[in-house]
Design an enzyme around this catalytic site. Structure first.
Site, short mmCIF file in Angstrom:
data_model
loop_
_atom_site.label_atom_id
_atom_site.label_comp_id
_atom_site.label_asym_id
_atom_site.label_seq_id
_atom_site.Cartn_x
_atom_site.Cartn_y
_atom_site.Cartn_z
N THR A 128 -3.77 32.67 9.51
CA THR A 128 -3.05 31.60 10.19
C THR A 128 -2.10 32.12 11.26
O THR A 128 -1.58 33.25 11.15
CB THR A 128 -2.23 30.79 9.16
OG1 THR A 128 -1.16 30.12 9.82
CG2 THR A 128 -1.59 31.69 8.12
N GLU A 130 0.81 31.32 11.51
CA GLU A 130 2.13 31.55 10.89
C GLU A 130 2.39 33.03 10.66
O GLU A 130 3.53 33.43 10.46
CB GLU A 130 2.22 30.82 9.55
CG GLU A 130 2.45 29.33 9.66
CD GLU A 130 3.82 28.96 10.21
OE1 GLU A 130 4.82 29.59 9.82
OE2 GLU A 130 3.87 28.06 11.05
N TYR A 152 5.08 31.53 3.15
CA TYR A 152 3.65 31.25 3.39
C TYR A 152 3.07 32.27 4.36
O TYR A 152 2.01 32.86 4.11
CB TYR A 152 3.52 29.83 3.95
CG TYR A 152 2.15 29.50 4.48
CD1 TYR A 152 1.06 29.38 3.62
CD2 TYR A 152 1.94 29.32 5.84
CE1 TYR A 152 -0.20 29.08 4.11
CE2 TYR A 152 0.68 29.01 6.34
CZ TYR A 152 -0.38 28.90 5.47
OH TYR A 152 -1.63 28.62 5.96
N LYS A 156 0.14 35.20 3.74
CA LYS A 156 -1.10 35.27 4.52
C LYS A 156 -1.27 36.62 5.20
O LYS A 156 -2.39 37.11 5.35
CB LYS A 156 -1.12 34.14 5.55
CG LYS A 156 -1.39 32.77 4.93
CD LYS A 156 -2.83 32.66 4.46
CE LYS A 156 -3.17 31.27 3.95
NZ LYS A 156 -4.60 31.11 3.65
P1 GDP Z 1 3.39 23.88 10.39
O1 GDP Z 1 3.10 24.39 11.75
O2 GDP Z 1 2.40 24.36 9.38
O3 GDP Z 1 4.80 24.11 10.00
O4 GDP Z 1 3.11 22.30 10.50
P2 GDP Z 1 4.03 21.01 10.29
O5 GDP Z 1 3.19 19.89 10.73
O6 GDP Z 1 4.57 20.94 8.91
O7 GDP Z 1 5.27 21.21 11.28
C1 GDP Z 1 5.10 21.31 12.66
C2 GDP Z 1 6.45 21.31 13.34
O8 GDP Z 1 7.02 20.01 13.32
C3 GDP Z 1 7.50 22.23 12.72
O9 GDP Z 1 8.13 22.94 13.77
C4 GDP Z 1 8.51 21.27 12.08
O10 GDP Z 1 9.84 21.79 12.08
C5 GDP Z 1 8.40 20.09 13.03
N1 GDP Z 1 8.85 18.84 12.42
C6 GDP Z 1 9.76 17.99 12.93
N2 GDP Z 1 9.97 16.97 12.11
C7 GDP Z 1 9.15 17.14 11.04
C8 GDP Z 1 8.90 16.37 9.85
O11 GDP Z 1 9.49 15.33 9.61
N3 GDP Z 1 7.96 16.88 8.99
C9 GDP Z 1 7.28 18.06 9.24
N4 GDP Z 1 6.36 18.48 8.38
N5 GDP Z 1 7.53 18.79 10.35
C10 GDP Z 1 8.43 18.34 11.24
#
Ligand code: GDP
Length: 330
Positions: A128, A130, A152, A156
């Site tokens: 990933t 990440e 995480y 990975k």
């Molecule tokens: P990730 O790339 O696996 O962390 O995918 P996510 O969809 O969980 O998050 C993507 C980005 O959206 C991250 O930078 C979060 O900080 C931002 N983000 C902003 N608001 C939210 C929220 O309410 N939920 C999540 N999951 N992410 C958020």
């Protein structure tokens, strides 16, 4: 003879698309699922419900070497796609021990089992973006140094090196796909993309009154998941095992996602979005953008669904889903 493929994480977004894809290619598709999932198919198998009669599901746990050994022994796969993981970055801060233990041990158990029982089996590891975390360069490619910023991501990176170790030390045909964020109408609701599109659909249908978000200036390299599972399969069809970045090569902010999603539903985001400090992450990588030139060149893989279309597909699917469920409040 029919080719047998084994998928860990078959109930997840990628597993379900990959299972469909492999069935279409004529594979006999086997999947590993937890016992609890078999007992609660409505909630836990919804992504593969429509193809259940064509799949062979085996109950096993990533935390149990004997259970994985038994399945590999029974199935004798020619391809194994290891997608199962505790994969939601947000939770990995809260549950760091189980994220690292499950992800790392699960990968190690599967690799070791293949080495013992099916050394000819080709192996895909779901790595990933990440892993790059606080990347030192942008865009990132297969040579960029890792600097993970979440449990995480750390788990990975360890799985990635373990996969390479089995390739080098035991000549297992093992590949890592370093996939950037890939979304779809089957994405889990905890991810920001699906949180946005499902809430927009609920707002549109009068079922919700606001969308609470954390850091909306965060940017991601977002693609459409069915295209990313195709890349996984392509890697295992090559003459040599290798690792590939799979990415769209473009970044967009959460804010852009929000604006497009509301626009698709004919709404103005300003009327509904609330920023919530509690939803900010303790640490976050900078902007990650993938350079998939190697996948373009060697695999002939390209992503064809642009960002705007991805958002539209997801919003429309969520509106349709709620409509079909008869929840529409007039
Ligand atoms: P990730 O790339 O696996 O962390 O995918 P996510 O969809 O969980 O998050 C993507 C980005 O959206 C991250 O930078 C979060 O900080 C931002 N983000 C902003 N608001 C939210 C929220 O309410 N939920 C999540 N999951 N992410 C958020």
């Amino acid at each position: 003879m029919t080719k047998r493929a084994l998928i860990t994480g078959i109930t997840g977004q990628d597993g379900s698309f990959l299972a469909e894809f492999l069935l279409k290619q004529g594979y006999e598709v086997h999947g590993i699922v937890r016992h609890v999932a078999l007992e609660d198919p409505v909630h836990r198998l919804w992504r593969i419900h429509h193809i259940l009669d064509q799949l062979h599901l085996h109950s096993a746990s990533l935390e149990s070497y004997p259970s994985l050994f038994r399945v590999v022994h029974q199935v004798e796969p020619v391809e194994c796609y290891h997608l199962a993981a505790q994969s939601y970055v947000g939770y990995s801060f809260e549950d760091e021990f189980s994220t690292v233990n499950t992800n790392l041990n699960g990968t190690h158990f599967i690799l070791s089992t293949l080495k013992e029982r099916s050394p000819q089996c080709r192996f895909y590891f779901a790595a990933t973006s990440e892993m790059f975390g606080l990347a030192q360069e942008s865009p990132q490619n297969e040579l960029t140094a890792f600097h993970p910023r979440s449990p995480y991501g750390v788990s990975k990176v360890a799985g990635y090196y373990l996969t390479q170790h089995y390739r080098d030390a035991y000549q297992i045909f093992a590949c890592c796909g370093i996939a950037y964020n890939h979304e779809s109408e089957r994405r889990g609701f905890e991810y920001v993309s699906r949180k946005i599109t499902s809430t927009v659909a609920r707002i549109k249908l009068g079922l919700a009154r606001e969308l609470r978000l954390g850091n909306t200036s965060a940017k991601r390299d977002w693609g459409y998941a069915p295209e990313y599972v195709r890349a996984m399969w392509m890697m295992l069809q090559q003459p040599q095992p290798d690792d590939f970045v799979i990415a769209s090569g473009e970044t967009h902010s959460v804010q852009e996602f929000v604006e497009l999603a509301f626009q698709t539903a004919g709404l103005d985001w300003r009327d509904w979005v609330v920023q919530d400090q509690r939803l900010f992450r303790p640490s976050e990588g900078l902007e990650l953008r993938g350079d998939a030139a190697k996948a373009h060149r060697i695999l002939g893989w390209h992503n064809e669904v642009p960002f705007e279309q991805l958002v539209k597909i997801m919003v429309e699917a969520d509106i349709r889903r709620l409509d079909d469920a008869g929840e529409f409040i007039h």
